[in-house]
Motif scaffolding. Structure first.
Motif, short mmCIF file in Angstrom:
data_model
loop_
_atom_site.label_atom_id
_atom_site.label_comp_id
_atom_site.label_asym_id
_atom_site.label_seq_id
_atom_site.Cartn_x
_atom_site.Cartn_y
_atom_site.Cartn_z
N ASN A 49 27.49 47.68 -19.32
CA ASN A 49 27.24 46.13 -17.87
C ASN A 49 28.43 45.58 -17.26
O ASN A 49 27.90 44.28 -16.46
N ASN A 50 29.55 45.99 -18.36
CA ASN A 50 31.11 45.57 -17.77
C ASN A 50 31.00 46.06 -16.37
O ASN A 50 31.39 45.04 -15.70
N GLY A 51 30.42 47.37 -16.09
CA GLY A 51 30.87 48.12 -14.81
C GLY A 51 29.94 46.23 -13.95
O GLY A 51 30.19 46.25 -12.47
N ILE A 109 40.34 44.96 -10.20
CA ILE A 109 39.54 44.97 -11.04
C ILE A 109 38.92 45.70 -11.79
O ILE A 109 38.33 46.30 -11.48
N ASP A 110 39.33 45.94 -13.02
CA ASP A 110 39.00 46.61 -14.16
C ASP A 110 37.57 46.48 -15.15
O ASP A 110 37.30 45.52 -15.88
N ALA A 111 36.51 46.81 -14.68
CA ALA A 111 35.02 46.69 -15.35
C ALA A 111 35.18 48.24 -15.23
O ALA A 111 33.22 48.43 -15.02
N LEU A 112 35.12 49.07 -16.12
CA LEU A 112 35.15 50.33 -16.35
C LEU A 112 34.88 49.78 -18.05
O LEU A 112 33.25 50.89 -17.74
N PHE A 113 35.25 49.19 -18.80
CA PHE A 113 33.68 49.12 -20.40
C PHE A 113 34.53 48.20 -20.84
O PHE A 113 35.93 47.00 -20.53
N GLY A 114 33.86 47.59 -21.31
CA GLY A 114 33.98 46.20 -22.49
C GLY A 114 34.73 46.07 -23.62
O GLY A 114 34.92 47.20 -24.03
N ALA A 141 40.99 41.89 -15.37
CA ALA A 141 40.21 43.03 -16.57
C ALA A 141 39.18 42.00 -16.81
O ALA A 141 39.14 40.72 -16.91
N VAL A 142 37.70 42.57 -16.72
CA VAL A 142 36.55 41.74 -16.77
C VAL A 142 36.32 42.31 -18.58
O VAL A 142 35.95 43.15 -19.13
N ASP A 143 36.53 40.89 -19.38
CA ASP A 143 36.07 40.97 -20.59
C ASP A 143 36.67 41.56 -21.46
O ASP A 143 37.61 40.93 -22.29
N ILE A 144 37.85 42.24 -21.23
CA ILE A 144 39.01 43.24 -21.81
C ILE A 144 39.50 44.19 -21.48
O ILE A 144 38.59 45.14 -20.49
N PRO A 145 40.82 44.53 -21.39
CA PRO A 145 40.92 45.41 -20.51
C PRO A 145 40.09 46.82 -21.14
O PRO A 145 40.51 47.03 -22.93
N SER A 146 40.11 47.52 -20.13
CA SER A 146 39.60 48.76 -21.03
C SER A 146 40.48 49.90 -21.88
O SER A 146 41.69 50.35 -21.19
N GLY A 147 39.69 49.64 -22.94
CA GLY A 147 40.46 51.43 -23.40
C GLY A 147 41.15 50.50 -24.85
O GLY A 147 41.46 50.94 -25.49
K LIG Z 1 36.91 45.95 -18.10
#
Ligand SMILES: [K+]
Ligand SMILES: NC(=O)C1=CN([C@@H]2O[C@H](COP(=O)(O)OP(=O)(O)OC[C@H]3O[C@@H](n4cnc5c(N)ncnc54)[C@H](O)[C@@H]3O)[C@@H](O)[C@H]2O)[C@@H](O)CC1
Length: 507
Positions: A49-51, A109-114, A141-147
Motif C-alpha cells: 500500500n505504500n506503493g 518520491i520514496d513509496a517503496l516500503f512503509g 518519503a511516504v510514511d517513513i523512509p524505506s528501510g
Molecule cells: K516509504
C-alpha cells in the motif's frame, strides 16, 4: 496504526479513499517543497500500500502539470487490493528499476516500503535505494523512509535519506528513535481521517502535554518545607563536582531544601562551593541511615561521582530500605539512581530489583547506554530489541521508571507507558549534563511529582534549558537556564488550561 485503519474502514471510510487522501497529502507536500513550473518527479513504488500511495501521488502531480516517471521493483507490483487499483488508475507508463535516474529528477518520491518493514532491504530494492542515496536529489518519503522500521527506528542495511517525510494519522516511534530519526528529514503528520487512537496511548512524544498537569508549581501560600527536602550523596574529595551539579539542579527546579551528604574528606571542598545548598557530614552507609531517620527528607539522589563498589551498593540499600517510621500524611521517600549507583550493580540487576521492590517510594533510574548494558549484562533478554523495548523491559523487570538517555531519550514505566524525546541538544553531550538531569528529576520527585511524569518533565526541561543557552554550553549553565525554561512552561500551562491538549501518540 493498522488498528486505527481498521476502525476507520469499519466506520465507513474505505481503504481506497484513505489511500487517495494519503497520496494527496504527499502530492501537496511535493508542491510546497518545489513551487514553480516544469518540475520532474521520479516515483518509486513498492509492492504494498505504500506503493499505492505513490501511484496516487504520481497521478495527482501529473494532473497538476508535473512530468512524472513511475518505477516499480517488479512489473507485477502492486498486484492486489487498493494498491493495484491505484496502479490501474495511473494514466502513464510504468518503468522498471533500471530506468531510474535520480539525478535527472527534481524530486524523488520514496513509496517503496512503509512503517511495517521488518527486515533489511535486499536485492533490487537495496540497489535502488543505494543509487538514490548517491544522488543529491531531494526526497519525499511516504510514511517513513524505506528501510527504517517504524516501530523501532532500526535500520538493517540501507535506508532512504529523506528531505521530508509525510506520514498519516500520527507519527511512529521510528520517526523519533535513532537511527530512523536521522533518515526522516522534516516530518509532516497528515490527518487523513483515521479513526481515534486509544484514549490512553502507550507511546507518546515527550512534550509538555504528557506531564504539565502534574507539574508541582509552588503554592501561593506554600513554604520551603512543603516543597520537600532532597539529599544528594557526594563522592570523595576528588569527585565532588557531579553531586554539586545534581544538588544545584534539584534546588533550581523547586525542591524546598537540598542537602549534600558529604564524606569528611570532601567537606571543605564542598563547603567552599555551596551557598543555598546545605552540607552534612555523612561517612558511609551507617551515617546515611542515621540521616535518613528524619522522615522529612523525602528524596535521595545518588550515583554521580559516588564511586563503583560495595560501599555504593550499601548506600543504595540504605536509601531503598523499607520504612516503618512514616507518620500519617507523610509520603514514602523517593529515590533517583544514576551513574555509579547503577554501575555498582553491573551484572546483578536482580539484586537491585529486590531492593527496589522492597521500598515503598518512587524510584527512577537514569542510565546511558553503557550503564544500561553493564547493569543488565546478565539479562540478555532485556538488552535485545529497540530502545523502546529495552526501556520497557527494564522498567518491568526492576519495577521502577527507567530513563534511557540519548538524543532520543526514552522514559518507560513498569505498566508499559513510554515517551520518546524529540531530539535533545547536541550541546548536551558534555561532562556533567547527566548529573544536572539527575538533580532535576530528583527535585521534581521531592515535590511529589509522580515518577513517570517527573522523569519526562526533567528530561524535557533539561533539553529546553540547553537549547536556550545554545552553543558553548557546559553543565554548570544548564540549571541557570532553568528559570527561562520554567517561565515558558508557566505561559504554556496557562494556555493549556484554557485550550486543553492531548499527548501526541506514536502508534
Ligand atoms: K516509504
Ligand atoms: N492507516 C494506514 O495504515 C494507511 C496506510 N497507507 C499506506 O499503507 C502503507 C502500509 O502498507 P503495507 O502494509 O502494504 O506495507 P508496505 O507498503 O510496506 O508493503 C508491504 C509489502 O512489502 C513486502 N516487504 C516488506 N519488507 C520487505 C523487504 N525488506 N524486502 C522486500 N519486500 C518486503 C511485504 O512482503 C509486503 O508484500 C503505509 O506505509 C501507508 O503508506 C495509506 O494507504 C492510507 C492509510
Amino acid at each position: 496504526m493498522a488498528e486505527a485503519d481498521r476502525r476507520t474502514i469499519a466506520a465507513g471510510t474505505d481503504g481506497y479513499t484513505l489511500m487517495q487522501r494519503a497520496g494527496r497529502a504527499v502530492a501537496d507536500a511535493c508542491e510546497v517543497m518545489l513551487p514553480g513550473a516544469s518540475r520532474f518527479a521520479a516515483v518509486l513504488c513498492g509492492p504494498g500500500n505504500n506503493g499505492g500511495d505513490g501511484f496516487v501521488a504520481a497521478r495527482l502531480l501529473k494532473e497538476r502539470g508535473w512530468s512524472v516517471s513511475v518505477h516499480v521493483l517488479e512489473p507485477r507490483d502492486p498486484s492486489t487490493g487498493d494498491a493495484a487499483r491505484a496502479k490501474a488508475d495511473w494514466p502513464g507508463d510504468i518503468h522498471g528499476p533500471d530506468d531510474f535516474d535520480p539525478s535527472a529528477a527534481d524530486l524523488v518520491i520514496d513509496a517503496l516500503f512503509g512503517a511495517g518493514l521488518k527486515r533489511g532491504l535486499s536485492g533490487q530494492a537495496e540497489r535502488l535505494v543505494q543509487r538514490l542515496k548517491d544522488a543529491d536529489t531531494p526526497v519525499v518519503a511516504v510514511d517513513i523512509p524505506s528501510g527504517v522500521d517504524g516501530s523501532s527506528g532500526m535500520v538493517t542495511g540501507v535506508a532512504v535519506d529523506a528531505t521530508l517525510t509525510v506520514t498519516f494519522g500520527c507519527a511512529k516511534p521510528g520517526h523519533y528513535l535513532y537511527p530512523g530519526r536521522r533518515h526522516r528529514g522534516r516530518l509532516v503528520v497528515s490527518d487523513i481521517g483515521l479513526g481515534p487512537l486509544e484514549p490512553h496511548p502507550a507511546t507518546m512524544l515527550n512534550d509538555t502535554t504528557v506531564w504539565l498537569q502534574a507539574f508541582p508549581w509552588p503554592d501561593q501560600d506554600g513554604h520551603k518545607y512543603k516543597r520537600g527536602h532532597t539529599i544528594v550523596v557526594s563522592g570523595s574529595l576528588a569527585h565532588t563536582g557531579a553531586a554539586r551539579l545534581a544538588a544545584r539542579g534539584a534546588l533550581r527546579i523547586g525542591a524546598g531544601l537540598v542537602t549534600l551528604a558529604s564524606p569528611k574528606d570532601a567537606l571543605s571542598v564542598n563547603a567552599a562551593h555551596l551557598t543555598a545548598v546545605m552540607l552534612r557530614e555523612v561517612n558511609g552507609p551507617d551515617d546515611l541511615a542515621e540521616l535518613l531517620s528524619d522522615s522529612r527528607l523525602n528524596c535521595v539522589v545518588m550515583g554521580p561521582g559516588l564511586g563503583v563498589g560495595a560501599v555504593t551498593r550499601s548506600l543504595v540499600a540504605v536509601a531503598l530500605a523499607p520504612r516503618s517510621d512514616l507518620r500519617d500524611g507523610q509520603s514514602p521517600r523517593a529515590c533517583l539512581l544514576d551513574a555509579d549507583a547503577l554501575t555498582s550493580f553491573s551484572g546483578d540487576a536482580g539484586r537491585l530489583r529486590d531492593l527496589i521492590r522492597s521500598t515503598s517510594g518512587a524510584v527512577v533510574i537514569t542510565p546511558h547506554d553503557g550503564e544500561f548494558a553493564r547493569l543488565f549484562s546478565n539479562e540478555p533478554a532485556i538488552l535485545a530489541g529497540s530502545k523502546l523495548d529495552r526501556s520497557r523491559k527494564a522498567a518491568q523487570f526492576l519495577g521502577c521508571v527507567v530513563l534511557l538517555k540519548g538524543p532520543d531519550t526514552v522514559v518507560a514505566d513498569p505498566k508499559g507507558r513510554a515517551t520518546i524525546s524529540d531530539g535533545g541538544s547536541p550541546w548536551l553531550a558534555t561532562a556533567g549534563s547527566g548529573d544536572v538531569l539527575s538533580g532535576f528529576i530528583g527535585g521534581l520527585l521531592t515535590q511529589g511529582m509522580p515518577a513517570f511524569e517527573a522523569a519526562a518533565a526533567g528530561d524535557h526541561l533539561h533539553t529546553i534549558a540547553a537549547k536556550i543557552f545554545g552553543p558553548g554550553l557546559i553543565a554548570e549553565d544548564i540549571p541557570e537556564q532553568l528559570p527561562a525554561a520554567l517561565r515558558m512552561l508557566q505561559a504554556e500551562g496557562g494556555a493549556a488550561e484554557r485550550g486543553g491538549t492531548q499527548p501526541l501518540t506514536l502508534a
